[in-house]
Write an enzyme that holds these catalytic residues in place. Structure first.
Site, mmCIF file in Angstrom:
data_model
loop_
_atom_site.group_PDB
_atom_site.id
_atom_site.type_symbol
_atom_site.label_atom_id
_atom_site.label_comp_id
_atom_site.label_asym_id
_atom_site.label_seq_id
_atom_site.Cartn_x
_atom_site.Cartn_y
_atom_site.Cartn_z
ATOM 1 C CB SER A 134 18.993 -63.714 80.337
ATOM 2 O OG SER A 134 18.962 -64.467 79.136
ATOM 3 C CE1 TYR A 147 19.559 -59.070 77.238
ATOM 4 C CE2 TYR A 147 20.292 -61.346 77.278
ATOM 5 C CZ TYR A 147 19.335 -60.393 77.555
ATOM 6 O OH TYR A 147 18.157 -60.764 78.169
HETATM 7 P P1 NAD Z 1 10.801 -55.004 77.081
HETATM 8 O O1 NAD Z 1 11.525 -54.360 75.954
HETATM 9 O O2 NAD Z 1 9.418 -55.496 76.863
HETATM 10 O O3 NAD Z 1 10.774 -54.032 78.331
HETATM 11 C C1 NAD Z 1 11.935 -53.378 78.785
HETATM 12 C C2 NAD Z 1 11.528 -52.104 79.481
HETATM 13 O O4 NAD Z 1 12.729 -51.463 79.932
HETATM 14 C C3 NAD Z 1 10.804 -51.108 78.546
HETATM 15 O O5 NAD Z 1 9.616 -50.638 79.156
HETATM 16 C C4 NAD Z 1 11.821 -49.995 78.368
HETATM 17 O O6 NAD Z 1 11.236 -48.724 78.189
HETATM 18 C C5 NAD Z 1 12.607 -50.078 79.683
HETATM 19 N N1 NAD Z 1 13.917 -49.456 79.530
HETATM 20 C C6 NAD Z 1 14.787 -49.622 78.507
HETATM 21 N N2 NAD Z 1 15.842 -48.801 78.658
HETATM 22 C C7 NAD Z 1 15.628 -48.103 79.798
HETATM 23 C C8 NAD Z 1 16.344 -47.068 80.466
HETATM 24 N N3 NAD Z 1 17.482 -46.569 79.957
HETATM 25 N N4 NAD Z 1 15.850 -46.586 81.623
HETATM 26 C C9 NAD Z 1 14.676 -47.060 82.113
HETATM 27 N N5 NAD Z 1 13.935 -48.008 81.512
HETATM 28 C C10 NAD Z 1 14.406 -48.532 80.367
HETATM 29 O O7 NAD Z 1 11.770 -56.174 77.578
HETATM 30 P P2 NAD Z 1 11.482 -57.542 78.361
HETATM 31 O O8 NAD Z 1 11.567 -58.640 77.385
HETATM 32 O O9 NAD Z 1 10.307 -57.432 79.251
HETATM 33 O O10 NAD Z 1 12.821 -57.637 79.219
HETATM 34 C C11 NAD Z 1 12.910 -57.293 80.574
HETATM 35 C C12 NAD Z 1 14.147 -57.933 81.175
HETATM 36 O O11 NAD Z 1 14.074 -59.343 81.030
HETATM 37 C C13 NAD Z 1 15.452 -57.504 80.500
HETATM 38 O O12 NAD Z 1 16.461 -57.325 81.458
HETATM 39 C C14 NAD Z 1 15.782 -58.681 79.621
HETATM 40 O O13 NAD Z 1 17.158 -58.791 79.383
HETATM 41 C C15 NAD Z 1 15.269 -59.829 80.464
HETATM 42 N N6 NAD Z 1 15.001 -61.026 79.704
HETATM 43 C C16 NAD Z 1 14.114 -61.023 78.688
HETATM 44 C C17 NAD Z 1 13.899 -62.172 77.980
HETATM 45 C C18 NAD Z 1 12.945 -62.236 76.842
HETATM 46 O O14 NAD Z 1 12.972 -63.241 76.124
HETATM 47 N N7 NAD Z 1 12.081 -61.254 76.636
HETATM 48 C C19 NAD Z 1 14.577 -63.356 78.308
HETATM 49 C C20 NAD Z 1 15.471 -63.325 79.363
HETATM 50 C C21 NAD Z 1 15.676 -62.157 80.066
#
Ligand code: NAD
Length: 252
Positions: A134, A147
């Site tokens: 991120s 985080y």
């Molecule tokens: P999201 O919530 O849409 O999806 C996350 C997925 O991870 C979900 O399907 C959830 O069920 C799964 N998950 C959560 N805990 C789990 C566990 N214990 N075991 C297995 N699966 C698990 O989130 P997203 O926004 O798509 O984020 C995905 C990645 O991208 C994360 O690492 C997040 O930190 C990173 N990220 C997101 C953003 C953003 O703005 N959305 C920005 C930078 C980085």
């Protein structure tokens, strides 16, 4: 088949958190490039739905059960460490158990999965590891102590993997998005509104996108396109890198 459609043919990919958001977009992208994709997620129904759509496999797994990952060996050529959650509170109110949970999911589980895939990758002389970090892997924000700490840790894991894996055909990189339009962010906008006592529209304009030169959320497909490229043969000399996609946030 076009070149792009077949470039990952014969390769097995594993994407954690592939049932939603960025992970689901990555699953579609790598499948479109020809990989056989396993969608790993604690949400079994979501994993199955995405897997079915892309003719991949679903793996229902709670990555917080880190002990169960210790003896794993996985025949995977492309690993995308994507599963992650957010938790917002000032440090003095931040639950220690919550801190441990985020570190386990976003640092310890990725370490154990890297450890599980490297023997196969080393034997094949090929491997691609993409860690979804991120902008918070490179910059800090208030109220996100676990985080920000976890994502900075993931950056370290990625770089050590790059150094050890480089001579053996394995690359490891981080992708560093700003705010992406996914359920994780929708939840966060609501949390921030509560913490700061303002409405959700103001959270977007006054908090989330203040540092971004481009005033919109990143789309999950834009992140997935970068992940697809990092997994492709064209990115063979890219390793130990952290690619921002943050609308200019980290240019400040
Ligand atoms: P999201 O919530 O849409 O999806 C996350 C997925 O991870 C979900 O399907 C959830 O069920 C799964 N998950 C959560 N805990 C789990 C566990 N214990 N075991 C297995 N699966 C698990 O989130 P997203 O926004 O798509 O984020 C995905 C990645 O991208 C994360 O690492 C997040 O930190 C990173 N990220 C997101 C953003 C953003 O703005 N959305 C920005 C930078 C980085």
């Amino acid at each position: 088949m076009s070149e792009r459609l077949s470039e990952l043919a014969g390769k097995a990919a594993l994407i954690t958190g592939g049932g939603s958001g960025i992970g689901a977009a990555c699953a579609r992208e790598l499948a479109a490039r020809g990989a056989k994709v396993t969608v790993a997620d604690v949400d079994e129904a979501a994993a199955k739905e995405v897997a079915e759509e892309i003719r991949g496999l679903a793996w229902a797994v709670d990555l917080l059960d880190v002990r169960a990952l210790e003896d794993l060996r996985l025949d995977v050529d492309i690993l995308v460490n994507n599963a992650g959650v957010q938790s917002i509170n000032p440090i003095e109110d931040f639950e220690p158990e919550k801190f441990r949970t985020l570190l386990a999911l976003m640092v310890e589980a990725p370490f154990l999965l890297v450890r599980a895939v490297l023997p196969h990758m080393y034997e094949a002389g090929f491997g691609r590891i993409v860690n979804i970090s991120s902008v918070h892997g490179l910059r800090a924000s208030e109220y996100k102590v676990a985080y920000v700490t976890a994502k900075h840790g993931l950056e370290g894991l990625s770089k050590v993997t790059a150094l050890e894996g480089g001579p053996r055909g394995v690359t490891s990189n981080c992708v560093n998005p700003g705010y992406v339009r996914t359920p994780l962010v929708t939840r966060q906008i609501a949390d921030q509104a509560r913490t700061h006592g303002i409405d959700e529209q103001e959270v977007l304009s006054k908090i989330l996108l203040t540092e971004s030169a481009i005033k919109r959320l990143v789309e999950p497909e834009e992140v997935a396109a970068l992940v697809g490229w990092l997994a492709s043969p064209a990115a063979g000399m890219v390793t130990g890198a952290s690619y921002t996609m943050d609308g200019g946030w980290s240019a400040r």
